[in-house]
Design a protein around this motif. Structure first.
Motif, mmCIF file in Angstrom:
data_model
loop_
_atom_site.group_PDB
_atom_site.id
_atom_site.type_symbol
_atom_site.label_atom_id
_atom_site.label_comp_id
_atom_site.label_asym_id
_atom_site.label_seq_id
_atom_site.Cartn_x
_atom_site.Cartn_y
_atom_site.Cartn_z
ATOM 1 N N ALA A 16 -23.093 20.137 -32.631
ATOM 2 C CA ALA A 16 -22.907 21.559 -32.899
ATOM 3 C C ALA A 16 -21.895 21.725 -34.029
ATOM 4 O O ALA A 16 -20.767 21.243 -33.939
ATOM 5 N N LEU A 17 -22.284 22.379 -35.085
ATOM 6 C CA LEU A 17 -21.430 22.596 -36.256
ATOM 7 C C LEU A 17 -21.286 24.092 -36.499
ATOM 8 O O LEU A 17 -22.277 24.812 -36.580
ATOM 9 N N LEU A 18 -20.035 24.552 -36.621
ATOM 10 C CA LEU A 18 -19.748 25.982 -36.750
ATOM 11 C C LEU A 18 -19.988 26.448 -38.181
ATOM 12 O O LEU A 18 -19.554 25.801 -39.145
ATOM 13 N N ARG A 19 -20.649 27.579 -38.310
ATOM 14 C CA ARG A 19 -20.922 28.144 -39.629
ATOM 15 C C ARG A 19 -20.535 29.631 -39.634
ATOM 16 O O ARG A 19 -20.624 30.311 -38.621
ATOM 17 N N TRP A 20 -20.091 30.085 -40.822
ATOM 18 C CA TRP A 20 -19.679 31.487 -40.966
ATOM 19 C C TRP A 20 -20.490 32.111 -42.096
ATOM 20 O O TRP A 20 -20.075 32.103 -43.253
ATOM 21 N N PRO A 21 -21.647 32.684 -41.789
ATOM 22 C CA PRO A 21 -22.484 33.291 -42.840
ATOM 23 C C PRO A 21 -21.881 34.593 -43.339
ATOM 24 O O PRO A 21 -21.229 35.329 -42.593
ATOM 25 N N GLN A 22 -22.129 34.891 -44.612
ATOM 26 C CA GLN A 22 -21.621 36.107 -45.247
ATOM 27 C C GLN A 22 -22.780 37.055 -45.562
ATOM 28 O O GLN A 22 -23.945 36.645 -45.634
ATOM 29 N N PRO A 23 -22.489 38.334 -45.736
ATOM 30 C CA PRO A 23 -23.560 39.311 -46.005
ATOM 31 C C PRO A 23 -24.398 38.972 -47.234
ATOM 32 O O PRO A 23 -25.584 39.321 -47.291
ATOM 33 N N ASP A 24 -23.807 38.278 -48.211
ATOM 34 C CA ASP A 24 -24.563 37.952 -49.421
ATOM 35 C C ASP A 24 -25.386 36.677 -49.276
ATOM 36 O O ASP A 24 -26.013 36.211 -50.230
#
Length: 606
Positions: free
Chosen positions: A384-392
């Motif tokens: 499991a790898l944490l990701r932080w997607p952005q609106p763009d």
């Protein structure tokens, strides 16, 4: 008591030469003196004063009434009564005596003018000399007592004033100096900064501010006690003070932090480099504490006025920022402040505010990357790898936000969420037919601090109805360095409930294999930096082989990260590496794409 006694003795002497009505008056005065003496002995000061002074006033009035009126020798005693009244220090007594004397003088004048009494001038005789001597003696003695007491009071006040000045100076010193090291404190340091800055401006010089922070001070306190830590700070203060040139100031900022104010010529940075190196060298020298040899180090940040500002607090902040950059650079070094450091801090602050909001609103996602058995090609687990997607559509790298989460305390909340999500997702996939699938979750050392990690893991497993054997926790080598009973107990507890432990990024830190047994680790992950390209592989192949062989001798499974191609996978399999992970099989994918990826990998295996 002294005045009563002297007056009584004088009146007693006068009675020896008095006759008739004069004798009676003297005896009456003597009696009033003895009564006043008795009250004075009993500490009834006001009562004694009223009796003595009123008695003496009446005696003098009687003498004047029976003698020459206002021209009688007795009138010479009135000033003595006023002096005695002033000596006793009571406003009430003094005013009372003054009114009595004025009243008696008015009365004598009225009686004389109305021919009720007829003053006469007695012929001079030796008894008259005795009376005058007695009056002058009592008056003179009273004046002597008054002046003596005033001198004593003045000397006492001078002594008290000296003590007050000394106390004031001592208090001012305490207010401006650190009680442990006797160095100027932060408050006084600001004043010294303003004085030094003004002197530098007049000489067209710069004023450098060094921010010194000890790197390994806390372990000294923990191991040897705060008394040893205090002694280290005192010894360090003496060392640094001894090597500073004139017009340089050493200031204790607080805790294990010090400031140095160093005037320097406008273009001579080499002078500051030499001073910084000397300060670091002195800080890193061995200290003898409680018969124990102790070594620490120091990190320095340097800001200069007026280039970096002229406000003391702002300059301290900038030097502090530079100091933390020195710590990031490996500690035991120094760094100059520049605007990019400030911008980096501002960026971190803004990112932290966004991260708090993202955690609260669960904007972060888990992606999963499969782990592959190198001998069979089967999927053994997913990480499991944490990701932080952005609106763009972009992603903020975990390397940016994970350290912020750790330093701000958000990692506990975030880590708990990751554990629950990963266990839940793994349970869902097992129900979809991937029965033997396991999930790996990375842990931060910060998650061990509050002692609740085991209960959080157990809650996540129970909520997902996932067997403990299906969860693997990956620990970094920094956790091994922080080897404490507190952490050891939690790891033992996790092993007992069936959770497996893996050491992540092995080979980049201390790489002490003896720790692996004490931590009940079952898996060793070889860091991607050893194999990510051909040049690194050629440089590190023998080291990777040694790690695999040692891990095998300890009964540990080895996983290589960062495998990019089939050739690298084949080489690692030939060396005995058990599993692999990397873009050769797949990058990390979101949960929605994971079932298809796992199915594809199963087909390739078959």
């Amino acid at each position: 008591m002294q005045i009563c006694l002297v007056a009584a003795i004088g009146l007693l002497i006068s009675t020896s030469v008095a006759r008739g009505i004069t004798l009676i008056i003297f005896v009456s005065g003597f009696t009033s003196c003895m009564v006043a003496l008795g009250f004075a002995f009993k500490r009834s000061i006001l009562t004694s004063a009223y009796i003595l002074l009123s008695g003496m006033a009446c005696m003098l009035f009687a003498f004047a009434y029976t003698g020459a009126g206002l021209f009688d020798l007795a009138i010479l005693g009135y000033p003595g009564l006023l002096i005695i009244a002033a000596l006793l220090g009571s406003v009430g007594v003094f005013i009372t005596v003054l009114l009595i004397i004025i009243t008696q003088c008015i009365l004598l004048t009225w009686l004389t003018l109305n021919h009720i009494i007829t003053p006469y001038t007695p012929s001079l005789s030796w008894p008259h000399l005795v009376f005058i001597v007695v009056i002058f003696t009592i008056t003179g003695f009273s004046v002597y007592l008054l002046v003596r007491d005033m001198k004593r009071l003045m000397l006492s006040l001078q002594g008290e004033n000296i003590k007050v000045q000394q106390s004031k100076a001592h208090i001012q010193h305490l207010a401006h100096h650190d009680t442990l090291t006797n160095l100027p404190n932060r408050l006084f340091g600001e004043q010294l900064f303003q004085q030094s800055l003004l002197a530098c401006q007049q000489k067209q010089q710069k004023l450098a501010l060094f921010f010194i922070d000890l790197d390994n001070f806390k372990p000294v306190n923990d191991a040897l006690g705060h008394a040893a830590g205090d002694e280290l700070l005192k010894q360090l203060a003496l060392r640094l003070s001894a090597i500073l040139p004139p017009e340089h100031y050493l200031i204790r900022f607080g805790g294990d932090e010090f400031l140095v104010l160093a005037p320097t010529t406008v273009s001579d940075q080499q002078q500051l480099d030499v001073l910084a190196a000397t300060l670091i060298q002195q800080s890193a020298s061995v200290f003898t504490l409680l018969q124990t040899q102790v070594a620490v180090s120091a990190s320095l940040g340097i800001a200069c006025a007026p280039d970096d500002g002229t406000d003391f607090k702002q300059l301290c902040r900038k030097a502090d920022i530079a100091m933390y950059k020195a710590k990031e650079d490996g500690r035991n070094t120094y760094h100059y402040y520049n605007d990019t450091l400030d911008q980096a801090n501002n960026d971190k602050f803004k990112l932290l505010q966004l991260l708090r909001q993202a955690v609260a609103e669960q904007q972060l996602l888990l992606y999963y990357q499969p782990k592959i058995c190198l001998s069979t090609g089967s999927v053994t687990a997913v990480e499991a790898l944490l990701r932080w997607p952005q609106p763009d559509g972009s992603m903020i790298s975990p390397d940016q936000f994970i350290p912020l989460a750790e330093s701000s305390g958000l990692i506990n909340q975030l880590g708990s969420w990751v554990l629950h999500q990963a266990c839940s997702h793994c349970a869902q996939l097992r129900q979809q037919g991937f029965n033997a699938l396991r999930v790996a979750v990375n842990l931060s050392v910060v998650q061990f601090k509050d002692g609740r990690l085991q209960s959080i893991v157990q809650d996540a497993l129970n909520a997902a109805e996932l067997p403990a054997q299906a969860l693997e926790l990956e620990l970094t080598e920094s956790l091994l360095i922080d080897n404490t009973d507190h952490i050891q107990r939690q790891l033992n507890g996790l092993s007992q409930i069936g959770v497996t432990l893996a050491i992540d990024d092995f080979g980049t830190g201390y790489s002490n294999l003896s720790y692996l047994r004490s931590f009940n680790a079952s898996t060793l992950k070889i860091d991607r930096s050893f194999i990510s390209n051909q040049a690194q592989w050629q440089a590190n192949a023998s080291l990777v082989q040694a790690i695999i062989q040692m891990a095998a001798s300890l009964g540990l499974t080895t996983i290589a990260e960062g495998i990019e191609n089939a050739e690298m996978a084949q080489r690692l399999a030939e060396l005995g590496c058990n599993e692999g992970q990397g873009y050769y099989w797949s990058p990390a994918v979101p949960l929605a794409q994971l079932p298809a990826l796992l199915a594809k990998l199963q087909r390739l295996q078959n």
